[in-house]
Design a protein around this motif. Structure first.
Motif, PDB file in Angstrom:
ATOM      1  N   THR A  74      -6.717   5.711  -1.535  1.00  0.00           N
ATOM      2  CA  THR A  74      -6.902   6.045  -0.120  1.00  0.00           C
ATOM      3  C   THR A  74      -8.179   5.404   0.421  1.00  0.00           C
ATOM      4  O   THR A  74      -8.488   5.524   1.593  1.00  0.00           O
ATOM      5  CB  THR A  74      -7.019   7.572   0.053  1.00  0.00           C
ATOM      6  N   MET A 130       2.094  11.510  15.198  1.00  0.00           N
ATOM      7  CA  MET A 130       1.720  10.472  16.179  1.00  0.00           C
ATOM      8  C   MET A 130       2.336   9.157  15.763  1.00  0.00           C
ATOM      9  O   MET A 130       1.673   8.269  15.250  1.00  0.00           O
ATOM     10  CB  MET A 130       0.195  10.339  16.246  1.00  0.00           C
ATOM     11  N   SER A 131       3.609   9.086  16.003  1.00  0.00           N
ATOM     12  CA  SER A 131       4.322   7.890  15.554  1.00  0.00           C
ATOM     13  C   SER A 131       4.252   6.800  16.622  1.00  0.00           C
ATOM     14  O   SER A 131       4.546   7.021  17.793  1.00  0.00           O
ATOM     15  CB  SER A 131       5.785   8.256  15.279  1.00  0.00           C
ATOM     16  N   SER A 132       3.843   5.617  16.178  1.00  0.00           N
ATOM     17  CA  SER A 132       3.771   4.487  17.124  1.00  0.00           C
ATOM     18  C   SER A 132       5.186   4.052  17.429  1.00  0.00           C
ATOM     19  O   SER A 132       5.951   3.754  16.524  1.00  0.00           O
ATOM     20  CB  SER A 132       3.012   3.321  16.505  1.00  0.00           C
ATOM     21  N   VAL A 177       8.526   4.452   9.064  1.00  0.00           N
ATOM     22  CA  VAL A 177       7.808   5.400   9.932  1.00  0.00           C
ATOM     23  C   VAL A 177       6.944   6.319   9.056  1.00  0.00           C
ATOM     24  O   VAL A 177       7.389   6.810   8.015  1.00  0.00           O
ATOM     25  CB  VAL A 177       8.811   6.256  10.750  1.00  0.00           C
ATOM     26  N   GLY A 179       1.951   4.823   6.783  1.00  0.00           N
ATOM     27  CA  GLY A 179       0.510   4.560   6.734  1.00  0.00           C
ATOM     28  C   GLY A 179       0.073   3.239   7.370  1.00  0.00           C
ATOM     29  O   GLY A 179      -1.028   2.746   7.114  1.00  0.00           O
ATOM     30  N   THR A 197      -0.567   2.542  10.647  1.00  0.00           N
ATOM     31  CA  THR A 197      -1.667   2.726  11.599  1.00  0.00           C
ATOM     32  C   THR A 197      -2.918   3.207  10.846  1.00  0.00           C
ATOM     33  O   THR A 197      -4.039   2.795  11.192  1.00  0.00           O
ATOM     34  CB  THR A 197      -1.261   3.753  12.689  1.00  0.00           C
ATOM     35  N   ARG A 218       0.856  -1.191   0.000  1.00  0.00           N
ATOM     36  CA  ARG A 218       0.000   0.000   0.000  1.00  0.00           C
ATOM     37  C   ARG A 218       0.893   1.241   0.000  1.00  0.00           C
ATOM     38  O   ARG A 218       1.700   1.428   0.922  1.00  0.00           O
ATOM     39  CB  ARG A 218      -0.919   0.020   1.218  1.00  0.00           C
ATOM     40  N   MET A 219       0.738   2.055  -1.006  1.00  0.00           N
ATOM     41  CA  MET A 219       1.524   3.286  -1.094  1.00  0.00           C
ATOM     42  C   MET A 219       0.699   4.414  -0.486  1.00  0.00           C
ATOM     43  O   MET A 219      -0.495   4.545  -0.783  1.00  0.00           O
ATOM     44  CB  MET A 219       1.840   3.624  -2.559  1.00  0.00           C
ATOM     45  N   ARG A 220       1.340   5.208   0.344  1.00  0.00           N
ATOM     46  CA  ARG A 220       0.591   6.339   0.887  1.00  0.00           C
ATOM     47  C   ARG A 220       0.572   7.451  -0.160  1.00  0.00           C
ATOM     48  O   ARG A 220       1.483   7.547  -0.986  1.00  0.00           O
ATOM     49  CB  ARG A 220       1.140   6.809   2.237  1.00  0.00           C
ATOM     50  N   PRO A 221      -0.458   8.259  -0.142  1.00  0.00           N
ATOM     51  CA  PRO A 221      -0.523   9.308  -1.170  1.00  0.00           C
ATOM     52  C   PRO A 221       0.609  10.334  -1.000  1.00  0.00           C
ATOM     53  O   PRO A 221       1.071  10.568   0.113  1.00  0.00           O
ATOM     54  CB  PRO A 221      -1.886   9.956  -0.944  1.00  0.00           C
TER      55      PRO A 221
HETATM   56  N1  ATP Z   1      -3.130   5.929   2.526  1.00  0.00           N
HETATM   57  C1  ATP Z   1      -3.277   7.032   3.237  1.00  0.00           C
HETATM   58  N2  ATP Z   1      -4.229   7.894   2.924  1.00  0.00           N
HETATM   59  C2  ATP Z   1      -4.400   8.996   3.618  1.00  0.00           C
HETATM   60  N3  ATP Z   1      -3.622   9.359   4.661  1.00  0.00           N
HETATM   61  C3  ATP Z   1      -2.637   8.560   5.021  1.00  0.00           C
HETATM   62  C4  ATP Z   1      -2.421   7.341   4.317  1.00  0.00           C
HETATM   63  N4  ATP Z   1      -1.376   6.730   4.890  1.00  0.00           N
HETATM   64  C5  ATP Z   1      -0.973   7.503   5.913  1.00  0.00           C
HETATM   65  N5  ATP Z   1      -1.709   8.599   5.975  1.00  0.00           N
HETATM   66  C6  ATP Z   1      -1.547   9.655   6.951  1.00  0.00           C
HETATM   67  O1  ATP Z   1      -0.182   9.772   7.248  1.00  0.00           O
HETATM   68  C7  ATP Z   1       0.018   9.950   8.616  1.00  0.00           C
HETATM   69  C8  ATP Z   1       0.939   8.883   9.163  1.00  0.00           C
HETATM   70  O2  ATP Z   1       0.364   7.711   8.973  1.00  0.00           O
HETATM   71  P1  ATP Z   1       0.415   6.491  10.011  1.00  0.00           P
HETATM   72  O3  ATP Z   1       0.332   7.011  11.383  1.00  0.00           O
HETATM   73  O4  ATP Z   1      -0.571   5.548   9.638  1.00  0.00           O
HETATM   74  O5  ATP Z   1       1.872   6.034   9.765  1.00  0.00           O
HETATM   75  P2  ATP Z   1       2.599   4.837  10.462  1.00  0.00           P
HETATM   76  O6  ATP Z   1       3.158   3.982   9.392  1.00  0.00           O
HETATM   77  O7  ATP Z   1       1.684   4.148  11.353  1.00  0.00           O
HETATM   78  O8  ATP Z   1       3.736   5.559  11.224  1.00  0.00           O
HETATM   79  P3  ATP Z   1       4.494   5.118  12.538  1.00  0.00           P
HETATM   80  O9  ATP Z   1       5.338   3.997  12.159  1.00  0.00           O
HETATM   81  O10 ATP Z   1       5.214   6.282  12.945  1.00  0.00           O
HETATM   82  O11 ATP Z   1       3.447   4.712  13.487  1.00  0.00           O
HETATM   83  C9  ATP Z   1      -1.323   9.929   9.247  1.00  0.00           C
HETATM   84  O12 ATP Z   1      -1.729  11.225   9.552  1.00  0.00           O
HETATM   85  C10 ATP Z   1      -2.219   9.343   8.231  1.00  0.00           C
HETATM   86  O13 ATP Z   1      -3.521   9.889   8.289  1.00  0.00           O
END
Ligand code: ATP
Length: 677
Positions: free
Chosen positions: A68, A213-215, A99, A102, A104, A15-18
C-alpha cells in the motif's frame, strides 16, 4: 537514429489492492514480476459427469506491487518517466482496471493522508522542485485537465462558470489537439494542486456498489513543461507533456447491483470506450495498417501515448478476490497485450523565438546605452545608431567614393559606426581590394617620382646619370648597324652607309667579301704610294691567298655570323616589348574609360581588378623583356667590337704583309702589284 530518439516498449505494472480475502488461485512472484493464476476448468466426460482440472495462466509484467506504500509505487512505476519528461520526452502514465480496484488511489491517492498521496501530487512536486532548483532552465509549466464522459470531452479547468460544451478534437500532421482547451500557467506546486482539486470537483463521480466515489469518466491531467536546454544566447527549448490518465473502471454490469438508469448508461459507455481501447491495442499489437484510434474519444486522445512519440507506463489495478478473478484475468490479458506495444519517443525541441526576440531586444537596448555612454565620454555625442535613411546612405556612399578616389584627400574612411559600414555594403574584401588597388597606384607613383628625382640629382651632378628606362610611349627602335637602342635610334647613331666608306673593289665583289673595305684615311701615312684599286686588289690577295689572311677572315666571318644571330634575337625582343607596350596602353585606356567605381559595385570592381592584374603582368613582361634586351645589347656590342677588332687586325696584317713584301722585292709598289696581279 536522431539524437535523443528512443525506441521504447510500454512498461506495464500490476498493482493489487489490499484484501482480507485474497484468492488462493493468485500466485505472485514480485522478483520475476510474474503472476500465475490457477483456473479451475471443466472438461466434458463422455458418459460421465464433467471432469474438472486446473489450468494455469501466467502473466509476465514489468513489476508486481502488492504494497500500500505509495512512495514505492511512484518510485518503481512513475519516477523515471517524470525524469524523462523533464528531459524533453512526452510521457504518459495510465491506470487501468476494474471499478474500485485502486486506480484513483494510485493516481491521486488519499489526499487527507500526506503519505498516501498518489502519483499526481508526487509528479507535481518533482516538476516544481526542478523548476525551483534550476532557475537557469527557465522552466514554464502549464496544466490542462479533461474528462471523457459518455463520449464527450470536457474541460475541467474552464473558469467561465457555465457548463462547458464538449471540446472538439483537431488532428493536424497526426497530432491530436483539443480546440479551446484551457492550459493554465502554473508557477508552483501549491498552485498546481489547487487547480487540480478544482478540476477534481468538476469530475463525474457516482456512488457505486464497489466504490463510494467511483469515477464515471476517463480523466487526463496534462502538464506542459517548457525548459531551456542551454545557456547560449540562441537556445533550444524542449516542450514536453506529461499525461496522467485515470481511466474509468470496467465492470460486468450484470454482476453489480447498480442497474439504475444513469449508472447503467455510464457503465455501458465506459465499457464501450474501454473495448475500443482494447481493440486499438490489439490492432497496434498486430501491426495492422489501419489502427482504429478514431473509434472513440478516449483512443483518439491516447493516440500518441499508445503508438507515437511518447514514453508510456500502464499501471493495471486489480482486485485479488476470487469473485473478481475473471475481471482480473481480463485486465491482465489487456496488460499483456499493451506490454508488447512499442513507441518512438524523441526529445521535443523548439526554438524559443519569442524568448530569443525578447532577449535580443533587451540586449540591443543595453548595448545602445553602453555605446551612448562611451560616445559621450569620448566626446562623440552626435552619433546615431538608428537605421540609416536613404539620404544618409547616399551621403555615406559619396563620402566613401571621395575617400577612394582621393578627391578630398581624406585620411580615413569617414564612417562613424558599424551600421554605416554594413548599410553601405562595405565588406571586408571590398575594402581590401580597394586598398590593393591604391597600393598598386602608389607603387607606380613612387617609381615615377624616384626616376624624376634621380634625373634632377644627376643634372646637378650629385649622383651618376641614371640609366634611361625605355620611354614607354615611343616604343623600341629596330636594330640597325651600330645604332640600335631602346627607343628610336637617333639619326647620328646610324651606321655610316657603305657608300661613305672606301669603294668596294671589283675583286672584293667577286670574292663575295662585302664588309671589309678600307678608306683612304685608314692608310698609314707614307706607306701607300699606290692607287686604291691596286691596294684593294692586293688586300683581296692577302685575305684570300695567304694563310694568315684566310684565318683572320674566317674569324671575322664567324663573329659576323654570331652578331647576326644576336641581332635577330634582339629584334625579336624589341617586337615583344613593342607588343607589350601597345597592350599596356590599351589596358590603361580601358581602366580609364571605366572611371570611378562605386564601392558596392562588386562586379565592376572584379573587372577592374582583373584589368589591373593584366596590366601588372604586361608591365612585368615588358620589364623582363627590356632587361633581356639590355643584356643582348651588351652581347651585340661585344661581338661588334670583336668584329671591328678582327677587321683592324686583318688590315694591320695586310699592311705589314704589303709593306714588307714591297720592301723585300725592292720594287716600286705599282710594279710589284702589277706583278702580283
Ligand atoms: N492499494 C490500496 N491501498 C489502500 N487503499 C486502497 C488501495 N486501492 C484502493 N484503495 C481504496 O479503495 C477505494 C477505491 O479505490 P479507487 O477509488 O482508487 O478505485 P478506482 O479503481 O479508482 O475505482 P473507480 O473505477 O470506481 O473510480 C478507495 O477508498 C481507496 O482508498
Amino acid at each position: 537514429m536522431p539524437h535523443g530518439e528512443c525506441q521504447c516498449r510500454i512498461k506495464v505494472h500490476l498493482r493489487m489492492r489490499p484484501s482480507s480475502k485474497p484468492s488462493a488461485a493468485l500466485h505472485f512472484d514480485e522478483t520475476k514480476a510474474m503472476v500465475r493464476i490457477d483456473v479451475q476448468k471443466k472438461q466434458s466426460n463422455v458418459g460421465g459427469p464433467p471432469r474438472s482440472y486446473t489450468d494455469q495462466i501466467v502473466f509476465s509484467l514489468d513489476s508486481v506491487i502488492q504494497t500500500t506504500n505509495q512512495e514505492t509505487v511512484f518510485d518503481s512505476c512513475a519516477k523515471q518517466l517524470v525524469e524523462d519528461v523533464l528531459q524533453g520526452y512526452h510521457g504518459t502514465i495510465m491506470t487501468y482496471g476494474q471499478v474500485g480496484s485502486g486506480k484513483t488511489f494510485t493516481m491521486t491517492g488519499d489526499m487527507k493522508v500526506y503519505a498516501h498521496r498518489g502519483i499526481v501530487p508526487r509528479a507535481m512536486h518533482r516538476i516544481f522542485q526542478e523548476k525551483e532548483t534550476k532557475p537557469e532552465a527557465g522552466i514554464r509549466v502549464q496544466m490542462s485537465y479533461v474528462e471523457v464522459y459518455n463520449e464527450g470531452i470536457y474541460d475541467l479547468l474552464q473558469t467561465r462558470g457555465e457548463p462547458a460544451g464538449s471540446l472538439m478534437i483537431l488532428e493536424e500532421n497526426g497530432l491530436v489537439e483539443l480546440r479551446g482547451l484551457t492550459k493554465m500557467p502554473v508557477e508552483n506546486e501549491a498552485e498546481a494542486l489547487k487547480l487540480y482539486f478544482e478540476g477534481e470537483k468538476l469530475r463525474s463521480y457516482s456512488d457505486h456498489s464497489l466504490n463510494q466515489m467511483s469515477s464515471r469518466s476517463h480523466c487526463v491531467l496534462t502538464f506542459y513543461i517548457e525548459r531551456r536546454t542551454g545557456i547560449r544566447t540562441l537556445q533550444d527549448v524542449t516542450v514536453a507533456k506529461l499525461n496522467l490518465v485515470d481511466l474509468a473502471g470496467n465492470e460486468r454490469v450484470k454482476k453489480t447491483s447498480d442497474y439504475r438508469g444513469h449508472l447503467r448508461r455510464e457503465a455501458m459507455a465506459i465499457n464501450k470506450s474501454l473495448t475500443f481501447l482494447e481493440q486499438t491495442v490489439y490492432a497496434l499489437r498486430l501491426g495492422q495498417g489501419y489502427i482504429p484510434f478514431r473509434q472513440s474519444r478516449l483512443t483518439t486522445l491516447l493516440k500518441e501515448s499508445l503508438g507515437g512519440n511518447c514514453k508510456t507506463v500502464l499501471i493495471v489495478c486489480a482486485w485479488p478476490e476470487d469473485y473478481f478473478l475473471d475481471e482480473t484475468i481480463g485486465s491482465l490479458r489487456f496488460a499483456q497485450r499493451v506490454k508488447l506495444l512499442r513507441t518512438t519517443a524523441i526529445i521535443n525541441k523548439k526554438l524559443d523565438s519569442a524568448g530569443t526576440e525578447r532577449r535580443y531586444a533587451k540586449e540591443i537596448i543595453e548595448l545602445r546605452q553602453e555605446l551612448a555612454l562611451k560616445d559621450a565620454l569620448s566626446g562623440h555625442t552626435r552619433i546615431s545608431y538608428d537605421e540609416l535613411t536613404e539620404e544618409a546612405k547616399t551621403e555615406l556612399r559619396n563620402k566613401i567614393e571621395a575617400f577612394i578616389t582621393d578627391e578630398k584627400e581624406l585620411d580615413q574612411i569617414p564612417v562613424e559606426n558599424f551600421r554605416q559600414v554594413s548599410h553601405s555594403s562595405i565588406k571586408y574584401h571590398v575594402v581590401a581590394k580597394q586598398v590593393k588597388e591604391l597600393l598598386c597606384l602608389f607603387k607606380e607613383a613612387h617609381v615615377s617620382i624616384r626616376t624624376q628625382l634621380e634625373k634632377v640629382l644627376a643634372e646637378y651632378g650629385l649622383i651618376p646619370p641614371p640609366e634611361e628606362p625605355p620611354p614607354e610611349d615611343s616604343g623600341v627602335g629596330e636594330l640597325e648597324g651600330h645604332g640600335f637602342h631602346v627607343g628610336i635610334a637617333p639619326l647620328d647613331a646610324r651606321p655610316e652607309s657603305p657608300a661613305s666608306l672606301g669603294q668596294m673593289s671589283p675583286g672584293a665583289k667577286r670574292c663575295g667579301v662585302t664588309m671589309l673595305t678600307y678608306k683612304e684615311n685608314d692608310v698609314p701615312e707614307g706607306v701607300w704610294e699606290c692607287s686604291s684599286d691596286i691596294r684593294n686588289d692586293a688586300f683581296l690577295e692577302f685575305k684570300n691567298g695567304t694563310e694568315e689572311g684566310q684565318q683572320q677572315e674566317a674569324i671575322i666571318k664567324s663573329k659576323e655570323g654570331e652578331l647576326q644571330i644576336k641581332r635577330r634575337y634582339a629584334r625579336d625582343i624589341c617586337a615583344t616589348i613593342n607588343e607589350a607596350k601597345k597592350e599596356i596602353q590599351g589596358v590603361k585606356k580601358l581602366i580609364k574609360e571605366r572611371g570611378i567605381i562605386k564601392p558596392d559595385d562588386c562586379a565592376e570592381l572584379e573587372k577592374r581588378t582583373s584589368l589591373l592584374t593584366r596590366l601588372r603582368s604586361l608591365k612585368s613582361a615588358y620589364h623582363k623583356a627590356y632587361n633581356e634586351l639590355k643584356t643582348v645589347k651588351v652581347d651585340v656590342e661585344a661581338v661588334q667590337q670583336e668584329v671591328r677588332d678582327g677587321k683592324e687586325m686583318l688590315l694591320e696584317s695586310f699592311y705589314g704583309w704589303f709593306h714588307t713584301l714591297a720592301k723585300y722585292r725592292g720594287q716600286e709598289t705599282e710594279d710589284f702589284l702589277a706583278s702580283v696581279a
